[in-house]
Scaffold this motif. Structure first.
Motif, mmCIF file in Angstrom:
data_model
loop_
_atom_site.group_PDB
_atom_site.id
_atom_site.type_symbol
_atom_site.label_atom_id
_atom_site.label_comp_id
_atom_site.label_asym_id
_atom_site.label_seq_id
_atom_site.Cartn_x
_atom_site.Cartn_y
_atom_site.Cartn_z
ATOM 1 N N GLY A 1 0.818 -1.208 0.000
ATOM 2 C CA GLY A 1 0.000 0.000 0.000
ATOM 3 C C GLY A 1 0.848 1.253 0.000
ATOM 4 N N GLY A 2 0.182 2.407 0.080
ATOM 5 C CA GLY A 2 0.895 3.672 0.104
ATOM 6 C C GLY A 2 0.931 4.380 -1.228
ATOM 7 N N GLY A 3 0.477 3.709 -2.304
ATOM 8 C CA GLY A 3 0.470 4.353 -3.605
ATOM 9 C C GLY A 3 1.877 4.534 -4.159
ATOM 10 N N LYS A 4 1.967 5.210 -5.300
ATOM 11 C CA LYS A 4 3.251 5.362 -5.979
ATOM 12 C C LYS A 4 4.219 6.262 -5.222
ATOM 13 C CE LYS A 4 1.497 4.403 -10.617
ATOM 14 N NZ LYS A 4 1.347 4.897 -12.008
ATOM 15 N N LEU A 5 3.675 7.201 -4.448
ATOM 16 C CA LEU A 5 4.553 8.111 -3.734
ATOM 17 C C LEU A 5 5.202 7.457 -2.519
ATOM 18 C CD1 LEU A 5 5.702 10.967 -3.463
ATOM 19 C CD2 LEU A 5 3.687 11.566 -2.096
ATOM 20 N N LEU A 6 4.422 6.654 -1.783
ATOM 21 C CA LEU A 6 4.913 6.053 -0.540
ATOM 22 C C LEU A 6 4.840 4.534 -0.573
ATOM 23 C CD1 LEU A 6 3.240 8.465 2.034
ATOM 24 C CD2 LEU A 6 5.610 8.509 1.241
ATOM 25 N N GLN A 7 4.936 3.939 -1.747
ATOM 26 C CA GLN A 7 4.784 2.497 -1.925
ATOM 27 C C GLN A 7 5.544 1.714 -0.861
ATOM 28 O OE1 GLN A 7 3.144 0.817 -4.735
ATOM 29 N NE2 GLN A 7 3.385 -0.925 -3.392
ATOM 30 N N GLY A 8 4.784 1.026 0.033
ATOM 31 C CA GLY A 8 5.394 0.159 1.026
ATOM 32 C C GLY A 8 6.075 0.872 2.174
ATOM 33 N N THR A 9 6.005 2.225 2.232
ATOM 34 C CA THR A 9 6.735 2.949 3.271
ATOM 35 C C THR A 9 5.842 3.795 4.168
ATOM 36 O OG1 THR A 9 7.130 4.891 1.857
ATOM 37 C CG2 THR A 9 8.762 3.100 1.776
ATOM 38 N N ARG B 1 3.529 3.083 6.426
ATOM 39 C CA ARG B 1 3.462 2.669 7.831
ATOM 40 C C ARG B 1 4.766 3.002 8.563
ATOM 41 N NH1 ARG B 1 2.284 -3.186 9.010
ATOM 42 N NH2 ARG B 1 3.870 -3.422 7.417
ATOM 43 N N GLN B 2 5.885 2.824 7.873
ATOM 44 C CA GLN B 2 7.158 3.144 8.499
ATOM 45 C C GLN B 2 7.224 4.612 8.901
ATOM 46 O OE1 GLN B 2 6.758 1.062 5.958
ATOM 47 N NE2 GLN B 2 8.564 -0.197 5.546
ATOM 48 N N LEU B 3 6.781 5.478 8.017
ATOM 49 C CA LEU B 3 6.826 6.905 8.302
ATOM 50 C C LEU B 3 5.906 7.268 9.465
ATOM 51 C CD1 LEU B 3 6.864 8.276 4.644
ATOM 52 C CD2 LEU B 3 8.795 8.106 6.228
ATOM 53 N N ARG B 4 4.721 6.669 9.492
ATOM 54 C CA ARG B 4 3.803 6.947 10.589
ATOM 55 C C ARG B 4 4.331 6.394 11.910
ATOM 56 N NH1 ARG B 4 -0.565 4.232 10.054
ATOM 57 N NH2 ARG B 4 -0.275 3.227 8.009
ATOM 58 N N ALA B 5 4.983 5.229 11.839
ATOM 59 C CA ALA B 5 5.559 4.637 13.055
ATOM 60 C C ALA B 5 6.672 5.517 13.612
ATOM 61 C CB ALA B 5 6.094 3.243 12.744
ATOM 62 N N LEU B 6 7.540 6.012 12.747
ATOM 63 C CA LEU B 6 8.631 6.862 13.201
ATOM 64 C C LEU B 6 8.110 8.165 13.802
ATOM 65 C CD1 LEU B 6 11.185 6.397 10.280
ATOM 66 C CD2 LEU B 6 11.293 5.398 12.562
ATOM 67 N N ALA B 7 7.012 8.696 13.249
ATOM 68 C CA ALA B 7 6.432 9.936 13.767
ATOM 69 C C ALA B 7 5.800 9.724 15.138
ATOM 70 C CB ALA B 7 5.396 10.480 12.781
ATOM 71 N N GLN C 1 6.408 2.362 23.803
ATOM 72 C CA GLN C 1 6.856 1.359 22.839
ATOM 73 C C GLN C 1 7.791 1.989 21.810
ATOM 74 O OE1 GLN C 1 2.894 0.376 21.648
ATOM 75 N NE2 GLN C 1 2.835 -1.534 22.802
ATOM 76 N N ARG C 2 8.726 1.176 21.318
ATOM 77 C CA ARG C 2 9.638 1.631 20.263
ATOM 78 C C ARG C 2 9.105 1.148 18.918
ATOM 79 N NH1 ARG C 2 14.268 -1.013 20.234
ATOM 80 N NH2 ARG C 2 15.328 0.568 19.004
ATOM 81 N N LEU C 3 8.852 2.067 18.002
ATOM 82 C CA LEU C 3 8.396 1.738 16.658
ATOM 83 C C LEU C 3 9.494 2.132 15.687
ATOM 84 C CD1 LEU C 3 4.742 3.145 16.890
ATOM 85 C CD2 LEU C 3 5.644 0.974 17.751
ATOM 86 N N CYS C 4 10.041 1.151 14.999
ATOM 87 C CA CYS C 4 11.274 1.385 14.241
ATOM 88 C C CYS C 4 11.172 0.837 12.815
ATOM 89 C CB CYS C 4 12.459 0.692 14.911
ATOM 90 S SG CYS C 4 12.600 0.932 16.686
#
Length: 319
Positions: A237-245, A247-253, A260-263
């Motif tokens: 998911g994430g579309g062409k701009l954030l394809q597969g990334t 959740r990672q960006l939201r977790a880091l934010a 909890q540590r989200l990495c």
């Protein structure tokens, strides 16, 4: 020499099979006669040029690197000036740019001696996936003996190594996979296996390594202990701009504001880790899992198979 060549971004059809000039070893480099090359999700992302931010590195309009491929195993054909660790005839595995070819060049510190008990195909399935698993658990996840570890995507290219390495570190391992991979994951050392097509995983995990799928962060956090660690390696998911990334960006934010540590991580393949893995592989403590092999000319078919998302272990090109 024959090689897979990519002149534009797009589906697997953009991968052509044709003649290109053979590279030569420069100072500190070795020329490798490629015997096998691994096919990992990174190849798919660079073939498609997705997510779009990756093009800032790989080339805005078209790929800078014409020959794809990173995982490799083969025989040293030629050494450049200053090379001291390797010699002509050595069998090695590691990473190089342009692995989807009959010959490839890289610095000597990108290769480690191939364990004698592994075929070239098995060795080519190791570097990127196993290093990612190792660094996710050891460096980012800070895994410790006795911890309860959940590995989502346990039967995939990274997951098969994560299960085995978590067991090496002394963790109690629960693997999540589909029905057809349950026995494999159990055989790799998982203490518990969850078939996600029939049941969901519970909670109380000290460390979750999420390699597959797109489960909401809220669901993953509920499965963690109050001070547990989540490491997200892959996703959909994430579309062409954030394809597969995305959740990672939201977790880091979110991570700085909770216990909890989200990495996430950007993995690499340093020589020290390749040598550590080589020792574990030589001892039989860790074993590669090769799903399918394709001829070099069938690289496009291998990428199409990867896109289906149901690989058991890793696919490999034979050269």
């Amino acid at each position: 020499m024959k090689a897979i060549v990519q002149d534009e971004y797009g589906p697997a059809d953009v991968l052509g099979f044709r003649d290109v000039d053979r590279p030569a070893a420069g100072d500190g480099e070795v020329l490798l006669r490629v015997r096998a090359a691994g096919v990992d999700p990174g190849v798919w992302h660079l073939t498609r040029g997705l997510p779009y931010p990756v093009r800032l590195v790989s080339g805005l309009r078209r790929p800078k690197a014409k020959v794809p491929g990173l995982d490799v195993a083969g025989v040293v054909e030629e050494v450049g000036a200053g090379v001291t660790r390797l010699a002509v005839g050595d069998e090695v595995f590691g990473t190089c740019d342009g692995a989807f070819a009959e010959y490839a060049v890289a610095r000597e510190d990108r290769f480690a001696p191939k364990p004698a008990n592994l075929s070239f195909e098995q060795a080519a399935a190791v570097p990127v996936s196993a290093c990612t698993a190792l660094q996710s658990l050891r460096d980012t996840g800070k895994v410790a003996a006795g911890q309860r570890v959940l590995i989502i995507g346990a039967g995939g290219g990274i997951g098969v190594y994560a299960v085995q390495l978590a067991a090496v570190f002394g963790a109690e391992v629960t693997g999540v996979c589909s029905t057809g991979k349950v026995e494999l994951v159990r055989s790799l050392g998982a203490d518990h296996v969850v078939d996600y097509t029939r049941e969901d995983f519970a909670g109380g995990f000290d460390l979750i390594l999420d390699i597959a799928g797109n489960r909401p962060l809220s669901r993953l956090r509920r499965a963690l202990t109050p001070s547990g660690t989540l490491v997200i390696v892959g996703g959909e998911g994430g579309g062409k701009l954030l394809q597969g990334t995305d959740r990672q960006l939201r977790a880091l934010a979110l991570s700085p504001f909770i216990r909890q540590r989200l990495c996430t991580l950007v993995s690499s393949q340093p020589l020290a880790d390749l040598e550590l893995l080589a020792d574990l592989l030589a001892a039989g403590t860790v074993k590669p899992v090769v799903d399918r092999t394709f001829p070099l000319s069938g690289a496009a078919d291998a990428v199409r198979y990867l896109e289906l998302g149901h690989s058991t272990g890793k696919s490999v090109l034979t050269v």
